[in-house]
Design an enzyme around this catalytic site. Structure first.
Site, short mmCIF file in Angstrom:
data_model
loop_
_atom_site.label_atom_id
_atom_site.label_comp_id
_atom_site.label_asym_id
_atom_site.label_seq_id
_atom_site.Cartn_x
_atom_site.Cartn_y
_atom_site.Cartn_z
N SER A 94 0.81 -1.22 0.00
CA SER A 94 0.00 0.00 0.00
C SER A 94 0.84 1.27 0.00
O SER A 94 0.34 2.34 -0.33
CB SER A 94 -0.94 0.01 1.21
OG SER A 94 -0.23 0.20 2.41
N LYS A 121 1.00 4.16 6.95
CA LYS A 121 0.50 5.07 5.92
C LYS A 121 1.14 6.44 6.10
O LYS A 121 1.81 6.71 7.09
CB LYS A 121 -1.03 5.24 6.02
CG LYS A 121 -1.84 3.96 6.05
CD LYS A 121 -1.95 3.30 4.71
CE LYS A 121 -2.84 2.05 4.79
NZ LYS A 121 -2.84 1.30 3.52
#
EC number: 3.4.21.89
Length: 264
Positions: free
Chosen positions: A43, A106
């Site tokens: 991701s 993230k």
């Protein structure tokens, strides 16, 4: 009891004491200062790849139940102590509110009170679009081609983001290129993955992340491999057979890579 036995017992006690001291120091470092993490997903590709081993600093944001606790069921306290405010553009390891048993990594985009929206893949923060320039392409180890963009946040933090490249003129994924408006609540934060088409982030199921859920700030890659060696589901023989290809898969160019150095 003869003198040799007495000396032997003293030696054993001294060695055990030294071993226990080393273990205690290692635990203190892991709990309070630094902790390594392995990244299993893409991701954050290509900033962080699958099987990158990340060193992160626990003290960067102070401490909470989720950064200090070894076990999910131990709740030491609420909130954070010695809290330091995170900065826009930080790469953060945290517990997602919708699944506290896992850890996510993230990039922090939205701060409390921010208005966030994506329009045609461009991030708008408080109605102002960030700087975003296409700088080339990236081809992953799986052969998938990405468009590479240089993005600069309002605080000057610069990094690269990636979008799946069109195939014969057709855009493979455009699902999250345009979003609703997100108003970030107090005490919570908005996150995006650098791999924009393949990230379960605040645009999708993740939602906003409370400050209390922050574990650490990712700093650099200390080791990296293309394949995983250890697997609880395979036997010792297969582990031995897998050792050589695992060693050969080491990504030497990624070792000790600073996650905040933008190298074009």
């Amino acid at each position: 009891m003869n003198r040799d036995n007495i000396n032997s017992n003293k030696t054993v006690k001294q060695e055990f004491g030294s071993f226990a001291f080393v273990i205690c120091i290692a635990l203190v470092i892991r709990i309070l200062i630094m902790e390594p993490f392995t990244v299993p997903t893409g991701s954050m590709k290509a900033t962080i790849l699958e099987n990158d081993y990340i060193f992160s600093t626990k003290y960067s944001y102070g401490y909470s139940n989720y950064s200090l606790s070894f076990f999910d069921f131990i709740h030491l306290f609420k909130g954070r102590v010695f809290a330091r405010e995170p900065e826009r553009g930080d790469i953060v390891v945290f517990r997602p509110p919708n699944d506290m048993s896992v850890r996510y990594i993230k990039r922090l985009i939205g701060l409390p009170g921010d208005k966030i929206q994506l329009i045609d893949d461009v991030i708008y923060i408080n109605d102002k679009k960030i700087e975003r320039t296409e700088v080339g392409t990236y081809i992953g180890e799986d052969g998938i081609k990405y468009l590479k963009f240089k993005e600069t946040l309002p605080n000057g933090r610069t990094y690269f983001s990636y979008k799946l490249a069109p195939i014969f003129g057709v855009i493979p994924s455009d699902r999250y290129s345009n979003t609703d408006v997100f108003y970030v609540p107090e005490g919570q934060y908005f996150f995006l993955g650098d791999n924009r088409d393949r990230s379960n982030d605040s645009r999708v199921n993740l939602g906003f992340v409370p400050f209390e859920n922050f574990i650490a700030k990712a700093q650099f890659i200390w080791f990296s491999t293309k394949i995983t060696w250890w697997d609880n589901d395979i036997g010792i023989i297969n582990l031995i057979l897998k050792l050589k290809p695992w060693i050969e898969s080491v990504r030497l160019s990624r070792i000790f890579k600073n996650l905040y150095n933008v190298d074009e």
